[in-house]
Design an enzyme around this catalytic site. Structure first.
Site, PDB file in Angstrom:
ATOM      1  N   GLY A  46       0.847  -1.189   0.000  1.00 48.25           N
ATOM      2  CA  GLY A  46       0.000   0.000   0.000  1.00 48.25           C
ATOM      3  C   GLY A  46       0.880   1.237   0.000  1.00 48.25           C
ATOM      4  N   GLN A  51       3.010  10.078   1.683  1.00 50.02           N
ATOM      5  CA  GLN A  51       4.320   9.406   1.789  1.00 50.02           C
ATOM      6  C   GLN A  51       5.261   9.778   0.653  1.00 50.02           C
ATOM      7  OE1 GLN A  51       2.380   5.343   2.405  1.00 50.02           O
ATOM      8  NE2 GLN A  51       4.238   5.145   3.613  1.00 50.02           N
ATOM      9  N   CYS A  94       5.610  -0.164   7.603  1.00 46.75           N
ATOM     10  CA  CYS A  94       5.298   1.062   6.864  1.00 46.75           C
ATOM     11  C   CYS A  94       6.556   1.502   6.129  1.00 46.75           C
ATOM     12  CB  CYS A  94       4.834   2.162   7.822  1.00 46.75           C
ATOM     13  SG  CYS A  94       4.401   3.699   6.984  1.00 46.75           S
ATOM     14  N   LEU A  95       6.403   1.858   4.863  1.00 43.99           N
ATOM     15  CA  LEU A  95       7.565   2.290   4.083  1.00 43.99           C
ATOM     16  C   LEU A  95       8.161   3.577   4.649  1.00 43.99           C
ATOM     17  CD1 LEU A  95       6.219   1.484   0.507  1.00 43.99           C
ATOM     18  CD2 LEU A  95       7.861   0.160   1.862  1.00 43.99           C
ATOM     19  N   HIS A 136      -4.773   1.502   7.331  1.00 45.03           N
ATOM     20  CA  HIS A 136      -3.398   2.026   7.472  1.00 45.03           C
ATOM     21  C   HIS A 136      -3.179   3.184   6.490  1.00 45.03           C
ATOM     22  CE1 HIS A 136       1.166   1.280   7.801  1.00 45.03           C
ATOM     23  NE2 HIS A 136       1.065   2.039   6.723  1.00 45.03           N
ATOM     24  N   GLU A 137      -3.616   3.001   5.228  1.00 41.89           N
ATOM     25  CA  GLU A 137      -3.424   4.065   4.226  1.00 41.89           C
ATOM     26  C   GLU A 137      -4.284   5.282   4.550  1.00 41.89           C
ATOM     27  OE1 GLU A 137      -0.923   3.585   2.676  1.00 41.89           O
ATOM     28  OE2 GLU A 137      -0.818   1.404   2.826  1.00 41.89           O
TER      29      GLU A 137
HETATM   30  O1  GNR Z   1       3.941  -2.545   2.703  1.00 30.70           O
HETATM   31  C1  GNR Z   1       3.245  -2.395   3.710  1.00 30.70           C
HETATM   32  N1  GNR Z   1       2.891  -3.489   4.443  1.00 30.70           N
HETATM   33  C2  GNR Z   1       1.928  -3.469   5.442  1.00 30.70           C
HETATM   34  C3  GNR Z   1       1.838  -4.557   6.284  1.00 30.70           C
HETATM   35  C4  GNR Z   1       0.871  -4.620   7.283  1.00 30.70           C
HETATM   36  C5  GNR Z   1      -0.002  -3.561   7.423  1.00 30.70           C
HETATM   37  C6  GNR Z   1       0.091  -2.442   6.603  1.00 30.70           C
HETATM   38  C7  GNR Z   1       1.039  -2.392   5.617  1.00 30.70           C
HETATM   39  S1  GNR Z   1       1.133  -1.018   4.557  1.00 30.70           S
HETATM   40  C8  GNR Z   1       2.822  -1.027   4.132  1.00 30.70           C
HETATM   41  C9  GNR Z   1       3.153   0.025   3.086  1.00 30.70           C
HETATM   42  C10 GNR Z   1       2.892   1.397   3.644  1.00 30.70           C
HETATM   43  O2  GNR Z   1       3.645   1.984   4.374  1.00 30.70           O
HETATM   44  N2  GNR Z   1       1.764   1.964   3.343  1.00 30.70           N
HETATM   45  O3  GNR Z   1       1.463   3.182   3.831  1.00 30.70           O
HETATM   46 NI    NI Z   2       2.451   3.271   5.748  1.00 31.16          NI
END
Ligand code: GNR
Ligand code: NI
Length: 174
Positions: A46, A51, A94-95, A136-137
């Site tokens: 995601g 970001q 999260c990236l 999360h997004e």
């Molecule tokens: O790549 C991602 N993996 C993930 C794993 C578990 C719950 C949420 C995520 S989102 C994350 C990519 C990201 O930072 N999206 O904002």
């Molecule tokens: Ni994230």
């Protein structure tokens, strides 16, 4: 298509509330496609526009495995119409918080309304990992990171480590 730079916390651009998108036009579609390319390259499942330094309510998601056909989701102005009382816990990454993970509990299912890449209103019922990633997004669009859902102690450990890493990479002006 282009790869975009992904911001790493702490960064004030990750804390702002993103703005509503009036229309999904060619320029927004290009951003969605660049975000997908950036997400696949990372790799991630995601990515939210803040970001990549763009303060608009745009997210992309693909939770398909490497050996499956791609299932890209492009969403502008996502809204949660319904969330289940039942919750589920995932170990989230999260990236923007590279190499840090923590268990986060959220509603297990959500119903979401959004504008797709054709500027059409759509609804989606999601559960499990997809529901978690959507939430999360959408948090990113409010300036919220997964560390904001965990204990202040764990949050501060992660954010301090990332801040220190940044200082070691970018020399401060003398
Ligand atoms: O790549 C991602 N993996 C993930 C794993 C578990 C719950 C949420 C995520 S989102 C994350 C990519 C990201 O930072 N999206 O904002
Ligand atoms: Ni994230």
């Amino acid at each position: 298509m282009a790869l975009l730079n992904v911001l790493v916390a702490p960064d004030p651009r990750l804390k702002v509330k993103a703005k509503h998108v009036d229309i999904v036009d060619d320029e927004v579609r290009r951003l969605m496609d660049d975000m997908l390319e950036t997400m696949y390259a990372a790799p991630g499942i995601g990515l939210a526009a803040p970001q990549v330094g763009d303060a608009r309510r745009i997210i992309v998601i693909d939770i398909a495995h490497d050996d499956e056909p791609k299932q890209p989701l492009r969403m502008a102005n996502p809204e949660i119409l319904w969330r289940s009382d039942e919750e589920t816990t995932y170990n989230e990454g999260c990236l923007s918080l590279p190499e840090h993970y923590a268990d986060v509990t959220r509603p297990r299912e959500v119903r979401v309304r959004y504008l797709d890449h054709q500027n059409e209103i759509r609804e989606l019922h999601a559960d499990g990992l997809l529901a978690t990633v959507i939430q999360h997004e959408m948090d990113h669009l409010q300036g919220v990171l997964f560390v904001d859902h965990i204990s202040p102690l764990k949050r501060n450990i992660i954010l301090r480590k990332l801040a220190k890493l940044k200082r070691s990479k970018v020399p401060e002006p003398a």
